[in-house]
Motif scaffolding. Sequence first.
Motif, PDB file in Angstrom:
ATOM      1  N   ALA A 478     -91.209 -17.672 128.699  1.00 58.31           N
ATOM      2  CA  ALA A 478     -92.476 -17.464 129.403  1.00 58.31           C
ATOM      3  C   ALA A 478     -93.663 -17.924 128.555  1.00 58.31           C
ATOM      4  CB  ALA A 478     -92.648 -15.983 129.748  1.00 58.31           C
ATOM      5  N   GLY A 479     -94.464 -18.828 129.095  1.00 60.76           N
ATOM      6  CA  GLY A 479     -95.676 -19.283 128.431  1.00 60.76           C
ATOM      7  C   GLY A 479     -95.468 -20.177 127.232  1.00 60.76           C
ATOM      8  N   ASP A 480     -94.226 -20.603 126.949  1.00 55.99           N
ATOM      9  CA  ASP A 480     -93.972 -21.399 125.743  1.00 55.99           C
ATOM     10  C   ASP A 480     -94.735 -22.718 125.740  1.00 55.99           C
ATOM     11  OD1 ASP A 480     -92.367 -19.510 124.638  1.00 55.99           O
ATOM     12  OD2 ASP A 480     -90.466 -20.578 124.908  1.00 55.99           O
ATOM     13  N   SER A 481     -94.778 -23.407 126.874  1.00 59.61           N
ATOM     14  CA  SER A 481     -95.460 -24.699 126.917  1.00 59.61           C
ATOM     15  C   SER A 481     -96.960 -24.530 126.701  1.00 59.61           C
ATOM     16  CB  SER A 481     -95.200 -25.386 128.262  1.00 59.61           C
ATOM     17  OG  SER A 481     -95.690 -24.596 129.334  1.00 59.61           O
ATOM     18  N   PHE A 482     -97.514 -23.440 127.170  1.00 57.88           N
ATOM     19  CA  PHE A 482     -98.953 -23.197 127.038  1.00 57.88           C
ATOM     20  C   PHE A 482     -99.355 -23.029 125.579  1.00 57.88           C
ATOM     21  CE2 PHE A 482    -102.588 -20.195 127.075  1.00 57.88           C
ATOM     22  CZ  PHE A 482    -103.501 -20.969 127.761  1.00 57.88           C
ATOM     23  N   VAL A 483     -98.514 -22.334 124.818  1.00 56.99           N
ATOM     24  CA  VAL A 483     -98.835 -22.049 123.422  1.00 56.99           C
ATOM     25  C   VAL A 483     -98.339 -23.143 122.487  1.00 56.99           C
ATOM     26  CG1 VAL A 483     -96.783 -20.754 122.717  1.00 56.99           C
ATOM     27  CG2 VAL A 483     -99.021 -20.050 121.858  1.00 56.99           C
ATOM     28  N   GLY A 484     -97.698 -24.173 123.056  1.00 60.30           N
ATOM     29  CA  GLY A 484     -97.221 -25.277 122.237  1.00 60.30           C
ATOM     30  C   GLY A 484     -95.934 -24.968 121.498  1.00 60.30           C
TER      31      GLY A 484
END
Length: 489
Positions: A478-484
């Motif tokens: 969850a949210g990995d792509s957003f936080v790089g």
Amino acid sequence: MVPAIASNEASPTMSRDTTSPAPEPEALSPLRLRLIMALVTGALFMEILDASIIITALPRMARDFGTSAVGLNIGVTAYILTLGILIPASGWVAERFGARRIFAIAIGLFTLASALCGQASSLTEFVALRVFQGAAGAMMVPVGQVIVLTCTPRDKLMVAMSNLIWPALIAPVVGPPLGGFITEHLGWNWIFYLNVPLGLIGLVGAWILVPRTARPDEPRRFDWPGFAITALGTFGLLAGLELLGATGNLAALALVALGLALLVLALRHMARAPNPMVGLDNLAIPTFRATIRGGSLARAGVAASPFLVPLLLQVGLGYSPSEAGLILIALFAGNLAMKSVTTPVLRTFGYRRVLIGSSLTSFAGIAGGALLAPGTPVTLICAFLFFSGMTRSMHFTTLGTMAFSDIPKPQMSDATSLFNTSIQLMMASGIALSALAVKLGDTLGTGAPDVPYRLAFLPLSVLCLATLVEALRLPRDAGDSFVGRKSQA
């Protein structure tokens, strides 16, 4: 209140007409983006600070107005209530009239209201002006956030959201001691006059820096039924909680129940209306849903710390106001110390694991307040407050950035309206619940002045565990792509 409409698949009744896709925002230079970020962050800090900075000035103001400090507390309540009632409408107003125009007007009106508050000569006049100030603030902050979220490239959104969170961490902590210092050395009027030069700078900056945004060819109609039900529900919940903490009678409890029922009705209305005041489509996104459901409850618990700690230090442990203010710097220092490492921590461990850990440490950072007894060394108190500040910072940043990690840019306006409404409701509820917890602690206590305040930390700490339940339901990436962060197999 959300589960009935927060399914994994968006319901057809929740979608609204989006036939005119939002145009790509104007590409801005890095310097201009940083200046816009500073402008919006400053506006957010100013709005949150004004909710807490007058608390220590109430006795002096009450004397000038010929009333009691308790009676003057209505000035604080009126401001918070107005924010809670009008924030849901901010997305529609920005969409209808343009984000730059509304943001600039809101800053100007907030500045004017601040100057007039400093000139107030009676309780009635002051309360009316605080309502005026709250109305401007309700448009200023959510619209400013929409501007940042739509103007910032996606690969820089994590840093942008992280910067937007620090005012919510710092302003409630520095507000009371700063208000006390200004009142003692300059007079309470200067608490409000301080906003005037800052507001004028912000007004000019908004008009010069913020780009124009395209408005829809056919703006949606204002959802009057949704607004009315939400406003009445917000008023009932917050007013009822405040009365419950003050009186503890059944009428206050009934008002709370009525407010909750109306808010549930408002959510049902927005889920079915073709053009709701706030679209609920974003609740189908797991990361956003987790921050609204579990995150809202956790914020109520976390918001209580800056309110309870000064009272425990002064009433329970016998420190003077100035000594309590100095000790409270440890909480502020913990917030700042954690700020620099939150992004690396999220990139290393991912949102799901960090949210699980921060839920548990936030629980410990609040529940530990029950151990601060008379005779506790001041160094140990400061160490605990430093730890508590670090847990607050990690928890707030994780929730605040994860909320927008998967939101498409055309839906940012609805997301910020719902997100800010939940924050305002639950942080105000947290303060009211802390007063109620102190009252309950007084009933269960031994008569010692510190016991009610120490016991109050325990029920409030349990609220932080709500995010633990939500975190366990999230996908591992969850949210990995957003936080790089690269997804882990």
